[in-house]
Each structure stands twice: as structure tokens, then as C-alpha cells.
Design an enzyme around this catalytic site. Structure first.
Site, PDB file in Angstrom:
ATOM      1  N   ARG A 237       0.882  -1.057  -0.529  1.00  0.00           N
ATOM      2  CA  ARG A 237       0.015  -0.014   0.245  1.00  0.00           C
ATOM      3  C   ARG A 237       0.164   0.761   0.177  1.00  0.00           C
ATOM      4  NH1 ARG A 237      -2.929  -3.008  -1.747  1.00  0.00           N
ATOM      5  NH2 ARG A 237      -5.412  -3.180  -1.463  1.00  0.00           N
ATOM      6  N   ASP A 261       5.262  -0.244  -6.316  1.00  0.00           N
ATOM      7  CA  ASP A 261       4.188  -0.316  -7.061  1.00  0.00           C
ATOM      8  C   ASP A 261       2.982   0.271  -7.360  1.00  0.00           C
ATOM      9  OD1 ASP A 261       2.868  -2.244  -9.270  1.00  0.00           O
ATOM     10  OD2 ASP A 261       2.032  -3.304  -7.967  1.00  0.00           O
ATOM     11  N   GLU A 266      -2.123   7.576  -5.423  1.00  0.00           N
ATOM     12  CA  GLU A 266      -1.641   7.210  -7.420  1.00  0.00           C
ATOM     13  C   GLU A 266      -3.221   7.236  -7.713  1.00  0.00           C
ATOM     14  OE1 GLU A 266      -2.972   2.324  -6.245  1.00  0.00           O
ATOM     15  OE2 GLU A 266      -0.896   2.685  -5.415  1.00  0.00           O
ATOM     16  N   HIS A 298       1.079   0.333 -10.041  1.00  0.00           N
ATOM     17  CA  HIS A 298      -0.423  -1.146  -9.793  1.00  0.00           C
ATOM     18  C   HIS A 298      -0.725  -2.256 -10.365  1.00  0.00           C
ATOM     19  CE1 HIS A 298      -2.820  -1.075  -5.742  1.00  0.00           C
ATOM     20  NE2 HIS A 298      -3.081  -2.230  -5.979  1.00  0.00           N
TER      21      HIS A 298
END
Length: 335
Positions: A237, A261, A266, A298
Site C-alpha cells: 500500500r 508498485d 495513486e 500497481h
């Protein structure tokens, strides 16, 4: 009999492909919206008692109240994380919430390893060089991963899969979790206090959920006790990392490699094509300016196996709730 409708938000073409593929056994009416669920888009829901949402959809108390007024009785998360859902508000208005607690943990674990190897051996840079007929090795120096100390924060399904992978590389694995995994201990993983891991790890990989206790677990204080030249990988996260503090540590060469990632802001960026836009987020622009930072959008979960499991589990969760069945995996039921 009219099929029960499920309204999907934040959908991509691959969501539609996998859910339509596996819905043949369930016969739901599927309604797909590309936009994120929020205070404005909740009005798009029409005659749909079930909604299906993803990691960046907003389900705060206000949205939950609007869903209840729309007659929504089930919120099905097609992901494991649920920090974006006000569960107290959902329970108060009688909305059931379910999730996919585990879907191919190897997908995320393998992506974390891919980021480690890419940052270390600079394969992304080598690829671009060779395409330009530059066969020089200058600037591509890496290190042996074998024998290094890997810190794993969180040893749930994904952290456990990751720990097994790095053990296979001949690494020493130190782990932190509120619950120790006996199987991991038997194969050589050592559980240690968090500060010990921060001080000892050459590579630190985050695999814990986002809670009040874990928010910004990587911050100026924890960074201050880490090894110089540490590598930090986050496939969990975004808010586990305090981005301004990490930027400072990159500037000071405290962090030598950063692979993310996920990113705290985001929802404004990921899963969108912004190639023709001016991105207003200064932090992500600063991060991407560092040559030793690797950002992926992601995609750690993005494998055929994971998307298949997500679709199948989500559809089965909805069916179990509608028919009053007991969940086989109780972790999938949140309210």
C-alpha cells in the site's frame, strides 16, 4: 427471472474480459463503469443492489449513505485491501462487504522480486542501451543477492510467498509480523523486532496491510536507523511510505534503490493514460527523476492466474451472500 445486477467501478478492459468470461456460470447482469466510485459517480447506480469496487474507489461514510439510499445491499471488493471502505458506516446501514483476501500471492511476490532484480542489475537500462547499439557495461554494476539480508515486513500470504522466493536465492531472511508463521520459521526465516530488521536489512520489502499503526512505517525515524545504501520495495500500500521523507533519503544517498508498485496518491494517476497530460503531483515527478527509482503502476497483481481468481472469488462471494451461505474463507467477509 430478471438477473441480479452488479455495477462495477474503476473498470479496465481486462476486468470486463475476466468477469464476463466467468459470469457464464452465475448469470448476473454486469454493468461496467470506467470511472472511480465517489460522491459524484454514485449517482450512476440504477437498480443495482450490488456494486463491485477496486482499491482506489472512495467508500467513505457519505458514499456509503448514498449507496444505502440507492438500495445497495452488497459491496464486493475485487481486491484484498479494504482501507478505502468505512466498514463502521456500512455495518450501520446494513450493507454487507466482502473482499478477495487471497489471489495468487505469488503474483505480487514475484513482482517484488522482479523489481529487486531490475533495480540491482539495471536490466531496464541495459535493454534501452543495447537497442541504441550501446554495449558498454559502465554504470550497470550490481551486487550478488546471494548472502544478503532481506527484511520482510508482513508474512501473510504474499509476504510468505516472497520469503520463500528470497530463501531460494540464498538470502538471510528476517521477518516481522504480529503473528509468527511456523512453516517459515522451520525453513529458516527469523522473526525479529521491527527495529532490528530496519537496522539489519540490505533489502526491505513491505507486505503488510495499511492500518493506523503501519501508515508511514517508512519515515524519517525508521530510515535513520537503516543501513546506508538500503533497497526498499513496496508492493503493498502506498501510504506505508512517507514520500517526502523517502525523497530526502534518496537525495542524501541513504536509500540506494527504491521500487514502488503503489503510491499514496495513486488514485489520481494509476490505471490511466496520462501521456499527454501535465502531471501536477510534484512528489511522483520527483521520484521518477531519480535514476535509482523504479515505479510500476500497481501491476504486481496483474497475472492471468490472479485475475481469474479475483473474478471467481468475487462472483462466488456475492452468490454466498445472496443465498445466505457460510463463507468458506471467513477472511473474505468484512461485515
Amino acid at each position: 427471472m430478471i438477473p441480479t445486477k452488479i455495477s462495477f467501478f474503476s473498470t479496465q478492459p481486462y476486468d470486463k474480459f475476466f468477469f464476463e468470461k466467468y459470469n457464464s456460470d452465475y448469470k448476473y447482469e454486469l454493468d461496467f463503469f470506467e470511472m472511480q466510485l465517489n460522491h459524484h459517480t454514485v449517482e450512476l447506480i440504477q437498480d443495482s443492489p450490488i456494486i463491485c469496487v477496486f482499491v482506489n474507489d472512495i467508500l467513505d461514510a457519505g458514499v456509503i449513505a448514498a449507496l444505502a439510499n440507492k438500495g445497495v445491499s452488497i459491496i464486493a471488493l475485487r481486491c484484498a485491501g479494504f482501507n478505502n471502505v468505512d466498514l463502521t458506516a456500512a455495518k450501520k446501514v446494513g450493507i454487507r462487504v466482502c473482499r478477495v483476501p487471497s489471489y495468487s500471492p505469488e503474483a505480487v511476490a514475484e513482482h517484488a522480486m522482479a523489481m529487486i532484480l531490475t533495480l540491482n542489475r539495471k536490466t531496464h537500462k541495459a535493454y534501452n542501451r543495447v537497442r541504441e547499439q550501446n554495449f558498454s557495461l559502465n554504470g550497470l554494476l550490481g551486487f550478488d543477492l546471494h548472502g544478503k539480508t532481506i527484511g520482510v515486513i508482513g508474512t501473510g500470504n504474499i509476504g510468505k510467498a516472497f520469503a520463500k522466493i528470497v530463501l531460494g536465492f540464498g538470502c538471510k531472511v528476517l521477518a516481522f509480523d504480529i503473528t509468527k508463521d511456523e512453516e517459515l520459521e522451520k525453513i529458516g526465516v527469523q522473526y525479529e523486532p521491527l527495529d532490528t530488521i530496519f537496522k539489519s536489512a540490505d533489502v526491505l520489502s513491505l507486505h503488510c496491510p495499511l492500518t493506523e499503526k503501519t501508515k508511514h512505517i517508512i519515515n524519517a525515524t525508521s530510515l535513520s536507523i537503516m543501513k546506508k545504501n538500503v533497497m526498499i520495495i513496496n508492493t503493498s500500500r502506498g501510504a506505508l511510505i512517507d514520500t517526502p521523507d523517502v525523497i530526502d533519503a534518496l537525495k542524501d544517498a541513504k536509500i540506494s534503490y527504491l521500487g514502488i508498485d503503489v503510491y499514496e496518491q495513486e488514485e489520481k494517476l494509476f490505471f490511466k493514460d496520462l501521456s499527454e497530460d501535465i502531471i501536477q503531483d510534484d512528489d511522483i515527478q520527483r521520484l521518477m527523476s531519480f535514476p535509482n527509482v523504479l515505479v510500476t503502476a500497481h501491476q504486481a497483481f496483474f497475472t492471468n492466474e490472479a485475475l481469474t481468481q479475483i473474478a471467481l472469488t468475487t462472483l462466488q462471494n456475492v452468490t454466498d451472500l445472496l443465498e445466505g451461505r457460510e463463507f468458506v474463507n471467513k477472511a473474505g467477509l468484512l461485515t
